[in-house]
Design an enzyme around this catalytic site. Structure first.
Site, PDB file in Angstrom:
ATOM      1  N   PRO A   9       0.796  -1.224   0.000  1.00 32.23           N
ATOM      2  CA  PRO A   9       0.000   0.000   0.000  1.00 32.23           C
ATOM      3  C   PRO A   9       0.832   1.278   0.000  1.00 32.23           C
ATOM      4  O   PRO A   9       1.849   1.368   0.675  1.00 32.23           O
ATOM      5  CB  PRO A   9      -0.843  -0.107   1.276  1.00 32.23           C
ATOM      6  N   ASN A  10       0.353   2.211  -0.774  1.00 32.13           N
ATOM      7  CA  ASN A  10       0.860   3.582  -0.876  1.00 32.13           C
ATOM      8  C   ASN A  10       2.195   3.717  -1.593  1.00 32.13           C
ATOM      9  O   ASN A  10       2.666   4.842  -1.774  1.00 32.13           O
ATOM     10  CB  ASN A  10       0.936   4.250   0.504  1.00 32.13           C
ATOM     11  N   ARG A  17       3.974  11.412  -1.244  1.00 28.39           N
ATOM     12  CA  ARG A  17       3.756  11.218   0.188  1.00 28.39           C
ATOM     13  C   ARG A  17       5.058  11.344   0.981  1.00 28.39           C
ATOM     14  O   ARG A  17       6.087  10.813   0.583  1.00 28.39           O
ATOM     15  CB  ARG A  17       3.107   9.867   0.469  1.00 28.39           C
ATOM     16  N   TYR A  22      10.384   9.257   2.280  1.00 29.07           N
ATOM     17  CA  TYR A  22      10.461   8.358   1.127  1.00 29.07           C
ATOM     18  C   TYR A  22      11.178   8.946  -0.085  1.00 29.07           C
ATOM     19  O   TYR A  22      11.419   8.233  -1.058  1.00 29.07           O
ATOM     20  CB  TYR A  22       9.047   7.917   0.716  1.00 29.07           C
ATOM     21  N   ASN A  73       8.206  -5.378  -1.098  1.00 25.22           N
ATOM     22  CA  ASN A  73       8.098  -4.265  -0.163  1.00 25.22           C
ATOM     23  C   ASN A  73       6.646  -4.292   0.304  1.00 25.22           C
ATOM     24  O   ASN A  73       5.770  -3.727  -0.345  1.00 25.22           O
ATOM     25  CB  ASN A  73       8.429  -2.929  -0.831  1.00 25.22           C
ATOM     26  N   ALA A  76       3.107  -1.035   4.701  1.00 25.35           N
ATOM     27  CA  ALA A  76       2.445  -1.120   6.013  1.00 25.35           C
ATOM     28  C   ALA A  76       2.056  -2.550   6.371  1.00 25.35           C
ATOM     29  O   ALA A  76       1.963  -2.879   7.563  1.00 25.35           O
ATOM     30  CB  ALA A  76       1.215  -0.218   6.034  1.00 25.35           C
ATOM     31  N   HIS A  79       3.924  -4.867   9.009  1.00 26.46           N
ATOM     32  CA  HIS A  79       3.676  -4.819  10.448  1.00 26.46           C
ATOM     33  C   HIS A  79       2.341  -5.418  10.853  1.00 26.46           C
ATOM     34  O   HIS A  79       2.049  -5.516  12.043  1.00 26.46           O
ATOM     35  CB  HIS A  79       3.735  -3.361  10.919  1.00 26.46           C
ATOM     36  N   ASP A  86       1.952 -15.893   5.445  1.00 28.16           N
ATOM     37  CA  ASP A  86       1.476 -17.244   5.174  1.00 28.16           C
ATOM     38  C   ASP A  86       1.501 -17.566   3.683  1.00 28.16           C
ATOM     39  O   ASP A  86       1.836 -18.685   3.289  1.00 28.16           O
ATOM     40  CB  ASP A  86       0.066 -17.440   5.730  1.00 28.16           C
ATOM     41  N   GLU A  97      13.201  -9.003   1.151  1.00 29.12           N
ATOM     42  CA  GLU A  97      12.378  -7.888   1.619  1.00 29.12           C
ATOM     43  C   GLU A  97      13.127  -6.583   1.374  1.00 29.12           C
ATOM     44  O   GLU A  97      14.340  -6.512   1.573  1.00 29.12           O
ATOM     45  CB  GLU A  97      12.137  -8.064   3.119  1.00 29.12           C
ATOM     46  N   HIS A  99      12.675  -2.160   1.896  1.00 27.77           N
ATOM     47  CA  HIS A  99      11.950  -0.990   2.379  1.00 27.77           C
ATOM     48  C   HIS A  99      12.712   0.254   1.963  1.00 27.77           C
ATOM     49  O   HIS A  99      13.938   0.302   2.096  1.00 27.77           O
ATOM     50  CB  HIS A  99      11.794  -1.014   3.905  1.00 27.77           C
ATOM     51  N   ILE A 100      12.001   1.247   1.498  1.00 25.46           N
ATOM     52  CA  ILE A 100      12.614   2.483   1.028  1.00 25.46           C
ATOM     53  C   ILE A 100      13.212   3.266   2.191  1.00 25.46           C
ATOM     54  O   ILE A 100      14.320   3.786   2.102  1.00 25.46           O
ATOM     55  CB  ILE A 100      11.570   3.314   0.258  1.00 25.46           C
ATOM     56  N   SER A 101      12.487   3.320   3.288  1.00 25.96           N
ATOM     57  CA  SER A 101      12.967   4.037   4.475  1.00 25.96           C
ATOM     58  C   SER A 101      13.651   3.060   5.435  1.00 25.96           C
ATOM     59  O   SER A 101      13.580   1.844   5.267  1.00 25.96           O
ATOM     60  CB  SER A 101      11.813   4.745   5.190  1.00 25.96           C
ATOM     61  N   ARG A 106      12.268   3.743  12.831  1.00 24.15           N
ATOM     62  CA  ARG A 106      11.057   4.567  12.824  1.00 24.15           C
ATOM     63  C   ARG A 106      10.176   4.281  14.039  1.00 24.15           C
ATOM     64  O   ARG A 106      10.651   3.806  15.057  1.00 24.15           O
ATOM     65  CB  ARG A 106      10.321   4.374  11.492  1.00 24.15           C
ATOM     66  N   ARG A 110       6.137   0.197  14.025  1.00 19.97           N
ATOM     67  CA  ARG A 110       6.762  -0.371  12.825  1.00 19.97           C
ATOM     68  C   ARG A 110       7.832  -1.410  13.168  1.00 19.97           C
ATOM     69  O   ARG A 110       8.447  -1.984  12.269  1.00 19.97           O
ATOM     70  CB  ARG A 110       7.369   0.729  11.962  1.00 19.97           C
TER      71      ARG A 110
END
Length: 146
Positions: A9-10, A17, A22, A73, A76, A79, A86, A97, A99-101, A106, A110
């Site tokens: 998402p996002n 955003r 980001y 990625n 959200a 978490h 699964d 995996e 993640h941009i940030s 954080r 998170r």
């Protein structure tokens, strides 16, 4: 070699955003980067983005016997989504995996990460360059498995 890149998402809102977290790179920049990496590394890269957990579960399930590995990625859903974990366990494909940030630095909420223990490697805090690191790592990993 075929790798599926999944974004949660996002991620489609990159460049709009929370630029302080980001960065200014857009989702379109990310897709162009994936295309370039695929050409440079001779990898077929499929990409998928959804704001809906069930769609992410569906694409993971469809990847079974169709791709060699996954870069994800989960955003959200990192978490919150046991369903994503699964699904990854069900198809049991090598998964990296990204993640941009720098998620581990954080907010407290998170710090729960349902994906990390399953992933063969995690990259965080490299911006969209983290995807290249993840793809190249996964490529080398898959080549070593042959």
């Amino acid at each position: 070699m075929k790798i599926l890149v999944i974004n949660g998402p996002n991620i489609n809102m990159l460049g709009i955003r929370e630029i302080d977290i980001y960065g200014k790179e857009t989702y379109e920049n990310l897709l162009q980067s994936l295309h370039t990496i695929g050409l440079e590394e001779n990898i077929e890269i499929e990409h998928f983005q959804s704001n809906h957990e069930g769609n992410i579960v569906d694409i993971i399930q469809k990847s079974y016997n169709n791709v060699d590995g996954i870069v994800i990625n989960p955003a959200a859903y990192t978490h919150t989504s046991i369903a994503t974990l699964d699904a990854l366990k069900a198809v049991n494909l090598p998964t990296v995996e990204v993640h941009i940030s720098k998620v581990s630095k954080r907010e407290d909420f998170r710090q729960t990460n349902f994906i990390r223990d399953f992933a063969i490697k995690s990259y965080e805090g490299y911006g969209i360059d983290g995807y290249k690191k993840a793809i190249i790592y996964l490529k080398k990993y898959l080549e070593e498995q042959v």
